[in-house]
Enzyme design. Structure first.
Site, short mmCIF file in Angstrom:
data_model
loop_
_atom_site.label_atom_id
_atom_site.label_comp_id
_atom_site.label_asym_id
_atom_site.label_seq_id
_atom_site.Cartn_x
_atom_site.Cartn_y
_atom_site.Cartn_z
N CYS A 128 82.82 28.65 -4.30
CA CYS A 128 84.11 29.01 -4.90
C CYS A 128 85.23 29.15 -3.87
CB CYS A 128 83.99 30.31 -5.69
SG CYS A 128 82.89 30.13 -7.10
N1 COA Z 1 75.86 39.32 -24.69
C1 COA Z 1 75.51 40.60 -24.96
N2 COA Z 1 74.94 41.40 -24.04
C2 COA Z 1 74.72 40.90 -22.82
C3 COA Z 1 75.05 39.59 -22.49
C4 COA Z 1 75.65 38.78 -23.48
N3 COA Z 1 76.00 37.51 -23.24
N4 COA Z 1 74.71 39.36 -21.20
C5 COA Z 1 74.18 40.49 -20.75
N5 COA Z 1 74.16 41.43 -21.71
C6 COA Z 1 73.65 42.81 -21.63
C7 COA Z 1 72.61 42.95 -20.54
O1 COA Z 1 71.33 42.61 -21.01
C8 COA Z 1 72.73 44.41 -20.20
O2 COA Z 1 72.05 45.17 -21.18
P1 COA Z 1 71.31 46.53 -20.77
O3 COA Z 1 72.39 47.45 -20.27
O4 COA Z 1 70.71 46.96 -22.05
O5 COA Z 1 70.34 46.16 -19.70
C9 COA Z 1 74.21 44.69 -20.36
O6 COA Z 1 74.69 43.68 -21.26
C10 COA Z 1 74.97 44.60 -19.05
O7 COA Z 1 74.63 43.38 -18.38
P2 COA Z 1 75.11 43.02 -16.92
O8 COA Z 1 74.57 41.69 -16.54
O9 COA Z 1 74.80 44.17 -16.01
O10 COA Z 1 76.68 42.93 -17.17
P3 COA Z 1 77.87 43.05 -16.18
O11 COA Z 1 78.75 44.13 -16.65
O12 COA Z 1 77.45 43.07 -14.75
O13 COA Z 1 78.65 41.67 -16.44
C11 COA Z 1 79.00 39.57 -15.32
C12 COA Z 1 78.04 40.45 -16.14
C13 COA Z 1 78.29 38.28 -14.96
C14 COA Z 1 80.19 39.26 -16.21
C15 COA Z 1 79.48 40.33 -14.08
O14 COA Z 1 78.38 40.92 -13.42
C16 COA Z 1 80.23 39.48 -13.09
O15 COA Z 1 81.16 38.77 -13.42
N6 COA Z 1 79.88 39.60 -11.80
C17 COA Z 1 80.56 38.91 -10.75
C18 COA Z 1 80.04 37.53 -10.74
C19 COA Z 1 80.79 36.61 -9.83
O16 COA Z 1 81.90 36.85 -9.41
N7 COA Z 1 80.17 35.53 -9.53
C20 COA Z 1 80.77 34.57 -8.75
C21 COA Z 1 80.27 33.31 -9.26
S1 COA Z 1 80.96 32.07 -8.35
#
Ligand code: COA
Length: 375
Positions: A158
């Site tokens: 990225c």
């Molecule tokens: N729909 C509903 N629930 C979902 C879901 C979806 N699509 N995906 C995950 N969940 C659930 C999980 O199972 C988890 O449930 P639990 O609390 O019962 O275990 C909960 O939602 C939280 O999941 P989590 O993965 O911890 O969410 P998050 O708040 O960390 O958000 C991202 C996920 C990916 C949006 C976030 O972590 C992010 O953007 N991180 C930075 C990533 C980044 O910058 N990457 C760079 C790539 S180049």
């Protein structure tokens, strides 16, 4: 930096016309997951197979700020039996899809800079995913564009565009190119696992281009002098893609989903926020610029809360949307193109003398910061 003053004299953006909303994406995923669960009712009841959890639009917007994404092929992405873009195989005599997208953005950046392709001596294709190992996409693009000089591909995930700009600055400042193009075509939906609930929503497709040339020759409408570039890398496995040319040779064949994007989203969030904010703060300090002097932050567009936190750490207060514009609501994460899309869409209103910071960060980890002043 050498003493030669360098600027970004033009920018371009190609947005694929097709897009998929969160609701449409979730409907596809849930149709697929429900069918999988129905096919394994007995095993799920016996506890030998885990039911696949459903996704939700509310979660996606709340967790990421993403509302929709553009894609090179909507029909394939929303087909529950396919769930990825369907891309026509092209002959070697046709421009590749990535080249075609990059060309559209590159031509726009040249028009913006009021330059002809023949005045470009270097083309850097800087992006996360390259369609093939060789011939380099940059050389293909150089050919179809009609540019001279040389070109090569570079992948720093990225942060690629920021690394590309530093490479372009070095080429122009060092005298090996009169002007250099940094092109970032991203077909992120091609490496996204649309069957993984944790990340099926995060990516979209787009291509961007920036033209870099000496300040003294710039004649575009809104050039920005580059006051400094700073890059940083620090190894992490928290964002990874194991796809590669040795896959076919490996003694243990990898599963299909081990050849797509995977991440530990939470860890990435926690670890990258301090890296990116410290990079900006230290870079500004070394340039003798107070964070409060910065009129605009063009940040990598992966997660809205992440961007809010980064700018808050830099400014010591929440930024307004005008100070840190958001494009991920419409585009999702377009990898290296994201910060450049923000720049492309939101730089013309700045006044001469105004300072802006482009900061991109991602897998590697890698991060790049470009401090600019509107000329
Ligand atoms: N729909 C509903 N629930 C979902 C879901 C979806 N699509 N995906 C995950 N969940 C659930 C999980 O199972 C988890 O449930 P639990 O609390 O019962 O275990 C909960 O939602 C939280 O999941 P989590 O993965 O911890 O969410 P998050 O708040 O960390 O958000 C991202 C996920 C990916 C949006 C976030 O972590 C992010 O953007 N991180 C930075 C990533 C980044 O910058 N990457 C760079 C790539 S180049």
């Amino acid at each position: 930096m050498t003493t030669k003053r360098i600027c970004i004299s033009g920018s371009g953006l190609h947005t694929p016309p097709e897009s998929v909303s969160n609701d449409e994406l979730v409907a596809t995923y849930n149709t697929w997951a429900t069918a999988q669960n129905a096919a394994h009712t007995a095993e799920i009841a016996a506890g030998t197979v885990q039911a696949i959890p459903l996704s939700s639009s509310e979660f996606i917007v709340k967790a990421s700020g993403i509302e929709s994404r553009h894609t090179v092929n909507r029909a394939g992405v929303v087909d529950p039996d396919f769930m990825r873009p369907r891309i026509r195989t092209r002959t070697n005599d046709e421009p590749s899809l990535m080249c075609e997208m990059g060309l559209a953005a590159a031509r726009q950046s040249l028009a913006d800079a009021r330059r002809k392709a023949a005045e470009v001596d270097a083309v850097f294709v800087a992006c996360s995913n390259l369609q093939r190992p060789y011939p380099a996409l940059a050389v293909e693009l150089q050919h179809y564009l009609g540019a001279g000089g040389f070109g090569f591909d570079m992948n720093v995930a990225c942060a690629s565009a920021a690394f590309g700009v530093q490479t372009a600055v070095n080429a122009v400042a060092g005298g090996s190119a009169r002007s250099a193009l940094v092109v970032s075509p991203e077909i992120c939906t091609g490496h996204l696992n649309f069957r993984n609930r944790d990340c099926h929503f995060i990516f979209g497709d787009a291509a961007t281009a920036l033209l870099v040339e000496p300040v003294e020759t710039a004649r575009g409408e809104a050039p920005f002098e580059i006051l400094g570039t700073r890059l940083l890398t620090q190894f992490s496995n928290n964002i990874r893609n194991n796809f590669g040319f040795l896959n076919a040779c490996e003694t243990e064949p990898r599963a299909w989903d081990d050849k797509l994007f995977v991440q530990q989203g939470r860890k990435v969030f926690k670890e990258v926020v301090p890296i990116a904010s410290a990079l900006i703060v230290e870079h500004l300090a070394d340039l003798g610029i107070e964070p409060q002097q910065v009129k605009r932050f063009w940040l990598h567009q992966a997660n809205l809360s992440m961007n809010h936190l980064i700018v808050k750490r830099v400014l010591g207060r929440a930024a307004t949307e005008q100070e840190a514009p958001v494009i991920l609501n419409e585009y999702a994460n377009t990898s290296s193109a994201g910060s450049v899309i923000a720049f492309h869409k939101y730089h013309r209103d700045l006044k001469p003398g105004d300072i802006g910071v482009l900061c991109a960060f991602g897998a590697g980890y890698s991060a790049g910061c470009i401090v600019m002043r509107r000329m």
